[in-house]
Design an enzyme around this catalytic site. Structure first.
Site, PDB file in Angstrom:
ATOM      1  N   LEU A  48       0.835  -1.207   0.000  1.00 59.10           N
ATOM      2  CA  LEU A  48       0.000   0.000   0.000  1.00 59.10           C
ATOM      3  C   LEU A  48       0.868   1.254   0.000  1.00 59.10           C
ATOM      4  O   LEU A  48       0.546   2.241  -0.680  1.00 59.10           O
ATOM      5  CB  LEU A  48      -0.921  -0.019   1.229  1.00 59.10           C
ATOM      6  N   ASP A  58     -10.473  -6.485   7.540  1.00 59.33           N
ATOM      7  CA  ASP A  58     -11.688  -7.288   7.702  1.00 59.33           C
ATOM      8  C   ASP A  58     -11.475  -8.411   8.719  1.00 59.33           C
ATOM      9  O   ASP A  58     -12.434  -8.901   9.301  1.00 59.33           O
ATOM     10  CB  ASP A  58     -12.102  -7.890   6.344  1.00 59.33           C
ATOM     11  N   TYR A  89      -3.232 -12.431  13.932  1.00 58.31           N
ATOM     12  CA  TYR A  89      -3.134 -11.169  13.167  1.00 58.31           C
ATOM     13  C   TYR A  89      -4.362 -10.293  13.449  1.00 58.31           C
ATOM     14  O   TYR A  89      -4.236  -9.099  13.760  1.00 58.31           O
ATOM     15  CB  TYR A  89      -3.019 -11.489  11.665  1.00 58.31           C
TER      16      TYR A  89
HETATM   17  N1  LIG Z   1      -2.383  -6.919   2.447  1.00 58.24           N
HETATM   18  C1  LIG Z   1      -3.684  -7.042   2.685  1.00 58.24           C
HETATM   19  O1  LIG Z   1      -4.373  -7.877   2.079  1.00 58.24           O
HETATM   20  C2  LIG Z   1      -4.352  -6.167   3.691  1.00 58.24           C
HETATM   21  C3  LIG Z   1      -3.676  -5.191   4.400  1.00 58.24           C
HETATM   22  N2  LIG Z   1      -4.334  -4.445   5.361  1.00 58.24           N
HETATM   23  C4  LIG Z   1      -3.620  -3.435   6.102  1.00 58.24           C
HETATM   24  O2  LIG Z   1      -3.125  -2.454   5.186  1.00 58.24           O
HETATM   25  C5  LIG Z   1      -1.900  -1.908   5.674  1.00 58.24           C
HETATM   26  C6  LIG Z   1      -0.831  -1.995   4.598  1.00 58.24           C
HETATM   27  O3  LIG Z   1      -0.605  -3.372   4.309  1.00 58.24           O
HETATM   28  P1  LIG Z   1       0.308  -3.864   3.087  1.00 58.24           P
HETATM   29  O4  LIG Z   1       0.809  -2.724   2.305  1.00 58.24           O
HETATM   30  O5  LIG Z   1      -0.452  -4.943   2.413  1.00 58.24           O
HETATM   31  O6  LIG Z   1       1.505  -4.537   3.888  1.00 58.24           O
HETATM   32  P2  LIG Z   1       2.963  -4.966   3.415  1.00 58.24           P
HETATM   33  O7  LIG Z   1       3.316  -6.170   4.220  1.00 58.24           O
HETATM   34  O8  LIG Z   1       3.056  -5.003   1.945  1.00 58.24           O
HETATM   35  O9  LIG Z   1       3.840  -3.733   3.909  1.00 58.24           O
HETATM   36  C7  LIG Z   1       4.017  -3.478   5.266  1.00 58.24           C
HETATM   37  C8  LIG Z   1       5.122  -2.478   5.404  1.00 58.24           C
HETATM   38  O10 LIG Z   1       5.254  -2.195   6.804  1.00 58.24           O
HETATM   39  C9  LIG Z   1       6.609  -2.107   7.099  1.00 58.24           C
HETATM   40  N3  LIG Z   1       6.783  -2.384   8.514  1.00 58.24           N
HETATM   41  C10 LIG Z   1       6.480  -3.508   9.192  1.00 58.24           C
HETATM   42  N4  LIG Z   1       6.737  -3.346  10.494  1.00 58.24           N
HETATM   43  C11 LIG Z   1       7.206  -2.085  10.622  1.00 58.24           C
HETATM   44  C12 LIG Z   1       7.656  -1.325  11.722  1.00 58.24           C
HETATM   45  N5  LIG Z   1       7.694  -1.841  12.948  1.00 58.24           N
HETATM   46  N6  LIG Z   1       8.055  -0.051  11.522  1.00 58.24           N
HETATM   47  C13 LIG Z   1       8.046   0.476  10.278  1.00 58.24           C
HETATM   48  N7  LIG Z   1       7.655  -0.203   9.193  1.00 58.24           N
HETATM   49  C14 LIG Z   1       7.243  -1.468   9.371  1.00 58.24           C
HETATM   50  C15 LIG Z   1       7.299  -3.117   6.196  1.00 58.24           C
HETATM   51  O11 LIG Z   1       8.611  -2.699   6.058  1.00 58.24           O
HETATM   52  P3  LIG Z   1       9.858  -3.676   5.810  1.00 58.24           P
HETATM   53  O12 LIG Z   1      10.056  -3.629   4.336  1.00 58.24           O
HETATM   54  O13 LIG Z   1      10.945  -2.982   6.597  1.00 58.24           O
HETATM   55  O14 LIG Z   1       9.508  -5.027   6.339  1.00 58.24           O
HETATM   56  C16 LIG Z   1       6.488  -2.954   4.911  1.00 58.24           C
HETATM   57  O15 LIG Z   1       7.060  -1.931   4.112  1.00 58.24           O
HETATM   58  C17 LIG Z   1      -1.600  -2.666   6.967  1.00 58.24           C
HETATM   59  O16 LIG Z   1      -2.078  -1.943   8.063  1.00 58.24           O
HETATM   60  C18 LIG Z   1      -2.403  -3.956   6.827  1.00 58.24           C
HETATM   61  O17 LIG Z   1      -2.731  -4.525   8.081  1.00 58.24           O
HETATM   62  C19 LIG Z   1      -5.661  -4.626   5.635  1.00 58.24           C
HETATM   63  C20 LIG Z   1      -6.382  -5.567   4.945  1.00 58.24           C
HETATM   64  C21 LIG Z   1      -5.802  -6.368   3.887  1.00 58.24           C
HETATM   65  C1  LIG Z   2      -2.187 -19.537  -2.704  1.00 57.08           C
HETATM   66  C2  LIG Z   2      -3.536 -20.160  -2.376  1.00 57.08           C
HETATM   67  C3  LIG Z   2      -4.323 -19.625  -1.370  1.00 57.08           C
HETATM   68  N1  LIG Z   2      -5.527 -20.192  -1.086  1.00 57.08           N
HETATM   69  C4  LIG Z   2      -6.381 -19.612  -0.046  1.00 57.08           C
HETATM   70  C5  LIG Z   2      -5.792 -19.618   1.355  1.00 57.08           C
HETATM   71  C6  LIG Z   2      -6.530 -18.488   2.015  1.00 57.08           C
HETATM   72  O1  LIG Z   2      -7.754 -18.983   2.546  1.00 57.08           O
HETATM   73  C7  LIG Z   2      -6.827 -17.539   0.865  1.00 57.08           C
HETATM   74  C8  LIG Z   2      -5.974 -16.278   0.837  1.00 57.08           C
HETATM   75  O2  LIG Z   2      -4.656 -16.622   1.106  1.00 57.08           O
HETATM   76  P1  LIG Z   2      -3.514 -15.568   1.218  1.00 57.08           P
HETATM   77  O3  LIG Z   2      -2.463 -16.152   2.096  1.00 57.08           O
HETATM   78  O4  LIG Z   2      -3.120 -15.121  -0.155  1.00 57.08           O
HETATM   79  O5  LIG Z   2      -4.175 -14.321   1.885  1.00 57.08           O
HETATM   80  P2  LIG Z   2      -4.276 -13.851   3.410  1.00 57.08           P
HETATM   81  O6  LIG Z   2      -2.951 -13.798   4.028  1.00 57.08           O
HETATM   82  O7  LIG Z   2      -5.329 -14.562   4.155  1.00 57.08           O
HETATM   83  O8  LIG Z   2      -4.788 -12.381   3.080  1.00 57.08           O
HETATM   84  C9  LIG Z   2      -5.146 -11.526   4.111  1.00 57.08           C
HETATM   85  O9  LIG Z   2      -4.040 -10.692   4.382  1.00 57.08           O
HETATM   86  C10 LIG Z   2      -4.240  -9.854   5.491  1.00 57.08           C
HETATM   87  C11 LIG Z   2      -2.990  -8.978   5.640  1.00 57.08           C
HETATM   88  C12 LIG Z   2      -5.520  -9.143   5.504  1.00 57.08           C
HETATM   89  O10 LIG Z   2      -5.681  -8.147   6.203  1.00 57.08           O
HETATM   90  C13 LIG Z   2      -6.712  -9.780   4.836  1.00 57.08           C
HETATM   91  O11 LIG Z   2      -7.662  -8.829   4.388  1.00 57.08           O
HETATM   92  C14 LIG Z   2      -6.343 -10.689   3.699  1.00 57.08           C
HETATM   93  O12 LIG Z   2      -6.004  -9.976   2.529  1.00 57.08           O
HETATM   94  O13 LIG Z   2      -6.620 -18.271  -0.349  1.00 57.08           O
HETATM   95  C15 LIG Z   2      -5.983 -21.296  -1.800  1.00 57.08           C
HETATM   96  O14 LIG Z   2      -7.089 -21.797  -1.525  1.00 57.08           O
HETATM   97  N2  LIG Z   2      -5.222 -21.817  -2.804  1.00 57.08           N
HETATM   98  C16 LIG Z   2      -3.992 -21.309  -3.114  1.00 57.08           C
HETATM   99  O15 LIG Z   2      -3.305 -21.840  -4.025  1.00 57.08           O
END
Ligand SMILES: NC(=O)C1=CN([C@@H]2O[C@H](COP(=O)(O)OP(=O)(O)OC[C@H]3O[C@@H](n4cnc5c(N)ncnc54)[C@H](OP(=O)(O)O)[C@@H]3O)[C@@H](O)[C@H]2O)C=CC1
Ligand SMILES: Cc1cn([C@H]2C[C@H](O)[C@@H](COP(=O)(O)OP(=O)(O)O[C@H]3O[C@@H](C)C(=O)[C@@H](O)[C@H]3O)O2)c(=O)[nH]c1=O
Length: 277
Positions: A12, A101, A124
């Protein structure tokens, strides 16, 4: 508006960085080690007067890893936002924070409004829910955006994983009994900026429009990519993982849509990401 963007190299964060640059918004972007949200002294040196919004994209996002490293996850997902909240309140700015979520139980059958009680089923989810509570209790001026199933042309996400698996395998099994809302990181950053410009405060939900199961999302990717790999639906029980995921994870978007308009359908946003690859 003068933004401090935390963690610009995450999925993000990178979308946010691109948006701030293209919109010409004045900003500073900083990640670890200069700013580590688990180390308050690094926060104090970066969160300084003059900044109007601190956008926190830092978090522990390894859902399965959090099951065996819950304390570590808690330091970033609960302690981190709490420490940021203190620093942001002290300079009179607004904290823009992200949650998930996965703070909800996932046994509902209608989209979750923003005030649904938190009841996470994973480590988480627990640490993210604790972060929400600490932030709320701190009294900081905040915009907390819950989102779900985020994907982008970069980073670690389901869309990129599935696209790769479809080229490596003859068959993939994908769970078809977890339903939610996929979210493009670029759309999420744009909608977040829209909410900030609309002076939104408190809790909001942002995702793509529509809903899907992980299997439906995988099948859409396969159709777009013209895959020959067989994509088979399966149950959660047939795809065991360390962390339990919510079965029904659809966020209610009405509060957000009333302020900044409808969210684009996930198929359009997924197509746009696939076209960028
Ligand atoms: N990914 C998803 O599907 C979802 C994400 N979210 C939320 O959205 C937000 C962004 O997630 P996303 O971009 O996917 O996450 P990523 O894992 O892609 O990125 C997380 C970033 O946070 C940094 N980070 C982790 N710990 C620390 C710390 N202690 N201090 C400073 N930086 C830190 C990491 O840096 P480094 O490179 O140093 O490890 C990395 O750049 C989060 O709050 C997440 O919970 C919510 C729902 C779904
Ligand atoms: C790779 C793979 C995953 N899955 C399933 C496992 C799981 O139930 C679902 C998603 O798996 P992932 O590990 O990609 O996603 P997951 O880590 O659960 O993603 C979550 O991340 C965190 C940070 C959030 O906040 C959530 O909103 C959500 O995006 O898909 C399969 O069924 N087949 C596959 O081949």
């Amino acid at each position: 508006m003068r933004v401090l963007l935390i963690a610009p190299n995450g999925m993000l964060g990178r979308a946010w960085k691109g948006l701030l640059e293209s919109e010409g918004v004045e900003h500073t972007a900083v990640g670890r080690p200069e700013l580590d949200i688990t180390r308050p002294e690094t926060i104090a040196s970066m969160v300084t007067p003059g900044c109007t919004h601190v956008v926190n994209c830092a978090a522990w996002t390894d859902v399965d890893g959090a099951e065996s490293h819950e304390e570590e996850a808690r330091r970033s997902n609960a302690g981190g936002p709490a420490a940021l909240a203190d620093a942001v309140r002290a300079i009179g700015a607004r904290l823009v924070h992200y949650s998930t979520d996965y703070v909800f139980r996932g046994d509902g059958d209608a989209p979750y409004p923003v005030d649904t009680p938190r009841d996470p089923v994973s480590a988480y989810g627990r640490t993210k829910a604790e972060g929400e509570v600490l932030l709320e209790e701190s009294g900081v001026d905040h915009l907390t955006i819950r989102t779900s199933w985020v994907y982008a042309p970069w980073g670690k996400n389901f869309v990129l994983t599935m696209r790769r698996l479809l080229t490596e395998r003859d068959q993939v099994k994908v769970v078809d009994d977890q339903r939610g809302r996929p979210t493009s990181a670029e759309h999420l950053a744009r909608a977040s900026l829209g909410l900030m410009r609309a002076d939104a405060r408190g809790f909001f939900h942002v995702s793509d429009g529509g809903e899907a199961t992980w299997f439906e999302l995988a099948r859409h990717i396969g159709d777009r990519e013209g895959t020959t790999c067989a994509i088979e639906p399966c149950t959660t029980d047939a795809f065991p993982r360390p962390a339990k995921r919510p079965a029904y994870s659809v966020l209610d978007l009405s509060r957000t849509e009333a302020l900044i308009g409808p969210m684009p359908d996930w198929r359009n946003n997924v197509n746009a990401v696939l076209e960028q690859l």
